[in-house]
Scaffold this motif. Structure first.
Motif, short mmCIF file in Angstrom:
data_model
loop_
_atom_site.label_atom_id
_atom_site.label_comp_id
_atom_site.label_asym_id
_atom_site.label_seq_id
_atom_site.Cartn_x
_atom_site.Cartn_y
_atom_site.Cartn_z
N GLY A 58 0.82 -1.21 0.00
CA GLY A 58 0.00 0.00 0.00
C GLY A 58 0.85 1.25 0.00
N VAL A 59 0.21 2.38 0.25
CA VAL A 59 0.88 3.68 0.18
C VAL A 59 1.55 3.99 1.52
CG1 VAL A 59 0.53 6.16 -0.17
CG2 VAL A 59 -0.77 4.50 -1.51
N ILE A 60 2.74 4.59 1.45
CA ILE A 60 3.44 5.05 2.66
C ILE A 60 4.00 6.45 2.40
CG2 ILE A 60 4.11 2.70 3.33
CD1 ILE A 60 7.00 3.49 2.46
N GLY A 61 4.37 7.12 3.49
CA GLY A 61 5.06 8.40 3.39
C GLY A 61 6.50 8.26 3.84
N LEU A 62 7.42 8.92 3.15
CA LEU A 62 8.83 8.91 3.52
C LEU A 62 9.23 10.33 3.93
CD1 LEU A 62 10.34 6.72 0.65
CD2 LEU A 62 9.72 5.99 2.96
N LEU A 63 9.62 10.51 5.18
CA LEU A 63 10.05 11.82 5.66
C LEU A 63 11.47 12.10 5.19
CD1 LEU A 63 8.90 12.20 9.38
CD2 LEU A 63 8.08 13.45 7.39
N ILE A 64 11.66 13.26 4.55
CA ILE A 64 12.98 13.67 4.10
C ILE A 64 13.23 15.09 4.61
CG2 ILE A 64 12.97 12.19 2.07
CD1 ILE A 64 12.13 14.62 0.42
N TYR A 65 14.44 15.62 4.37
CA TYR A 65 14.77 16.96 4.86
C TYR A 65 14.30 18.04 3.90
CZ TYR A 65 17.63 15.17 8.69
OH TYR A 65 18.04 14.56 9.83
N SER A 66 14.62 17.89 2.63
CA SER A 66 14.26 18.93 1.66
C SER A 66 14.28 18.34 0.26
CB SER A 66 15.24 20.10 1.73
OG SER A 66 16.56 19.68 1.42
N VAL A 67 13.56 19.00 -0.64
CA VAL A 67 13.57 18.61 -2.06
C VAL A 67 14.51 19.55 -2.79
CG1 VAL A 67 12.19 18.49 -4.15
CG2 VAL A 67 11.24 17.67 -2.00
N ASN A 68 15.44 18.99 -3.56
CA ASN A 68 16.43 19.81 -4.26
C ASN A 68 15.93 20.28 -5.62
OD1 ASN A 68 17.96 19.30 -2.06
ND2 ASN A 68 19.62 18.25 -3.11
N SER A 69 15.71 19.34 -6.52
CA SER A 69 15.34 19.72 -7.89
C SER A 69 14.86 18.49 -8.65
CB SER A 69 16.54 20.34 -8.61
OG SER A 69 17.58 19.39 -8.75
N ILE A 70 14.54 18.72 -9.92
CA ILE A 70 14.24 17.63 -10.84
C ILE A 70 15.48 17.41 -11.71
CG2 ILE A 70 12.76 16.88 -12.74
CD1 ILE A 70 11.31 17.06 -10.10
N ILE A 71 15.94 16.18 -11.81
CA ILE A 71 17.09 15.87 -12.64
C ILE A 71 16.67 14.86 -13.70
CG2 ILE A 71 18.81 16.36 -10.86
CD1 ILE A 71 18.99 13.42 -10.28
N SER A 72 17.22 15.01 -14.90
CA SER A 72 16.92 14.07 -15.98
C SER A 72 18.18 13.25 -16.27
CB SER A 72 16.46 14.81 -17.23
OG SER A 72 17.47 15.68 -17.70
N PHE A 73 17.97 12.02 -16.73
CA PHE A 73 19.12 11.14 -16.96
C PHE A 73 18.73 10.03 -17.93
CE2 PHE A 73 16.72 9.60 -13.37
CZ PHE A 73 16.65 8.23 -13.55
N PHE A 74 19.75 9.50 -18.62
CA PHE A 74 19.60 8.29 -19.41
C PHE A 74 20.05 7.10 -18.57
CE2 PHE A 74 20.12 11.55 -22.73
CZ PHE A 74 19.02 11.25 -23.53
N ARG A 75 19.59 5.93 -18.95
CA ARG A 75 19.97 4.74 -18.18
C ARG A 75 21.48 4.53 -18.18
NH1 ARG A 75 17.10 0.94 -16.01
NH2 ARG A 75 15.20 1.68 -17.01
#
Length: 542
Positions: free
Chosen positions: A291-308
């Motif tokens: 099911g669904v859970i929440g993960l506590l983190i400190y902060s969100v930095n950005s969106i990053i894109s990448f190839f495999r």
């Protein structure tokens, strides 16, 4: 390797204590020049020496790939021992770096840059930082003392013996590369000889990930597997609290368990001042097998894109939860980002079992909430709502029920004895004093280039009236409640991101398309917070 060729028995450092001075004109190779391959039959007796203060150490040249200058950027790793400096990027390979000083419990280097020897054995690779290089030693006829294998601190096992040169007056300590490569809790990277044959036609699709911070570490997760990112709601106590789980939250009528991600990853190292836990934390909402859970983190930095093929692999990650790590990425700032394996997280027994138990424990509550939501949506789908659409920098809307009236921007304003950066002044409207908030100043936007004075929207909040300045009032839009779309609390960068935090939804205008609905309570909360900050700064200046 930047070494001065010589033989055992050659000139030593004066008194056997200080290293020989660097001679830039002695034909030294570049800092990253590879070590020449030794003659096979003599390989066991050829060593490269280097210095820490007045002590000379050596490694067999067969295990030293190259020596490079101290990297400008080294990214910290969670749960690493004190002698593990972190990771750096060397021509596309991720290299862990061990500080020989800390490993041997020596005092810190006072000044100057160090060198890093890249040690390889098979598929394993690690960097070893020291002060500077010495010589290539041929120890074929030197006296050698080997230490018996022993247990203890790392400094007690990484030195395998001694070379006695110049009739015993010059002592060189021999390091055991295999003990260094197998130090506990030190990640070991792929060898530099592994190279990817990349072509544009074989790179495949580009992926997007969200990067975030927890404690010492920057991680990323494929955005396709993140359901939501939001400010952490109030966490309630629960019988499900155990291991890394700290409680449950009510997410729009659904009770979900919340795990502290730093505890889940096993990172219990002390935090530095720059890594202190923020007052308001973020929460990632993700799906597990249970099911669904929440993960506590400190902060969100950005969106990053990448190839495999940009995922840099480790042959070994000596972390308590290396099973949920798929590799590393390099950010635009050349920062090393740990990429999480979403499949491993989804199947993780601790996360999935807790989500399943939470769902079962709160099953009746979930069913009642679902029924109430269904009825509410049925009613809302037929409820009509009216919005006033206005412009400042871009188009926004307020529900007409929140707006008392619209007036032209006044010719005269009352100015209080104190200055508030985002307040233009006070309006006296029918013997009622109304604070006039300048939205452009509040969000750090440039002043309007229009010569028109603009308009003022007067609204009421908790029995008080306020005014906001806008460039123009454009239209009135009527729509059904069910067509007012909800927005996730995740925006873009800088000013856009700040404004996105004060947006509660979206409507469709027949002339302007999508229009964001401004949350007046959130806007006023931002004003009060900015005012408190201004007061604190003024008090500090006295």
């Amino acid at each position: 390797m930047t070494l001065t060729p010589g033989e055992a028995g050659g000139p030593a450092a004066p008194g056997g204590a200080a290293p020989p001075p660097d001679d830039p004109g002695a034909g030294a190779a570049p800092a990253d020049a590879p070590v020449p391959a030794p003659v096979p039959e003599a390989s066991a007796s050829i060593f490269g020496s280097f210095w820490l203060d007045g002590s000379e150490f050596a490694l067999r040249v067969g295990v030293v790939r190259e020596v490079v200058n101290e990297p400008e950027t080294i990214s910290a790793m969670p749960l690493s021992p004190p002698f593990m400096l972190g990771l750096f990027n060397l021509r596309g390979a991720i290299i862990p770096v061990v500080d020989l000083r800390r490993l041997l419990e020596r005092p810190p280097r006072e000044a100057g840059e160090g060198k890093v020897a890249i040690i390889e054995d098979g598929d394993l690779c690690v960097g070893l930082m020291f002060d500077h290089t010495g010589e290539v030693l041929n120890a074929q006829h030197a006296a050698r003392v080997d230490f018996r294998p022993r247990a203890g601190k790392p400094k007690d096992v990484v030195v395998e013996g001694l070379l006695k040169l110049e009739n015993g007056e010059r002592i060189v300590q021999i390091l055991d590369p295999y003990e260094i490569l197998n130090l506990e809790r030190v990640p070991v990277g792929d060898t530099l000889s592994r190279r990817r044959a990349e072509t544009a036609s074989t790179r495949g699709p580009r992926y997007s990930g969200i990067s975030f911070q927890f404690g010492h570490t920057t991680c990323a997760m494929d955005l396709r597997f993140v359901r939501e990112v939001l400010e952490a709601p109030q966490i309630m106590s629960s019988v499900l609290v155990h291991d890394c789980f700290v409680g449950v939250v009510n997410l729009r009528g659904t009770i979900i368990p919340v795990a502290d991600f730093r505890n889940f990853m096993g990172d219990d190292a002390a935090l530095g001042k720059s890594q202190e836990m923020p007052v308001r934390r973020k929460m990632l909402v993700v799906e597990t097998d249970g099911g669904v859970i929440g993960l506590l983190i400190y902060s969100v930095n950005s969106i990053i894109s990448f190839f495999r093929d940009e995922i840099l692999k480790f042959s070994k990650l000596a972390l308590p939860r290396e099973d949920v790590v798929s590799g590393c990425l390099l950010s635009k700032e050349n920062e090393i980002v740990i990429l999480l394996d979403h499949d491993a997280l989804r199947h993780d027994p601790i996360l999935a079992d807790t989500a399943r138990r939470c769902r079962e424990f709160h099953a009746s509550e979930h069913a009642a909430n679902a029924l109430a939501k269904k009825k509410e949506k049925e009613v809302q789908a037929h409820t009509r709502r009216t919005f006033i659409v206005f412009t400042f920098e871009r188009r926004f809307a307020l529900e007409t029920a929140d707006v008392c009236e619209v007036i032209p921007y006044p010719d005269t304003l009352l100015h209080p004895p104190y200055t508030i950066e985002f307040v233009d002044g006070i309006i006296s409207l029918r013997e009622e004093l109304i604070t006039l908030i300048n939205l452009r100043k509040l969000y750090g936007l440039p002043a309007s280039r229009s010569e028109r004075r603009g308009r003022v929207l007067i609204f009421r909040h908790e029995d008080r009236k306020y005014g906001i300045t806008v460039d123009s009032v454009d239209e009135i839009v009527t729509t059904l409640d069910g067509k007012v779309a909800e927005l996730k609390s995740f925006g873009q960068q800088k000013e856009s991101k700040v404004m996105a935090e004060d947006v509660s939804g979206c409507i469709q205008s027949p002339t302007a398309g999508s229009v964001m609905v401004l949350d007046i309570a959130s806007v006023l909360g931002r004003c009060f917070k900015a005012l408190e900050g201004q007061k604190a700064a003024a008090a500090a200046a006295l």
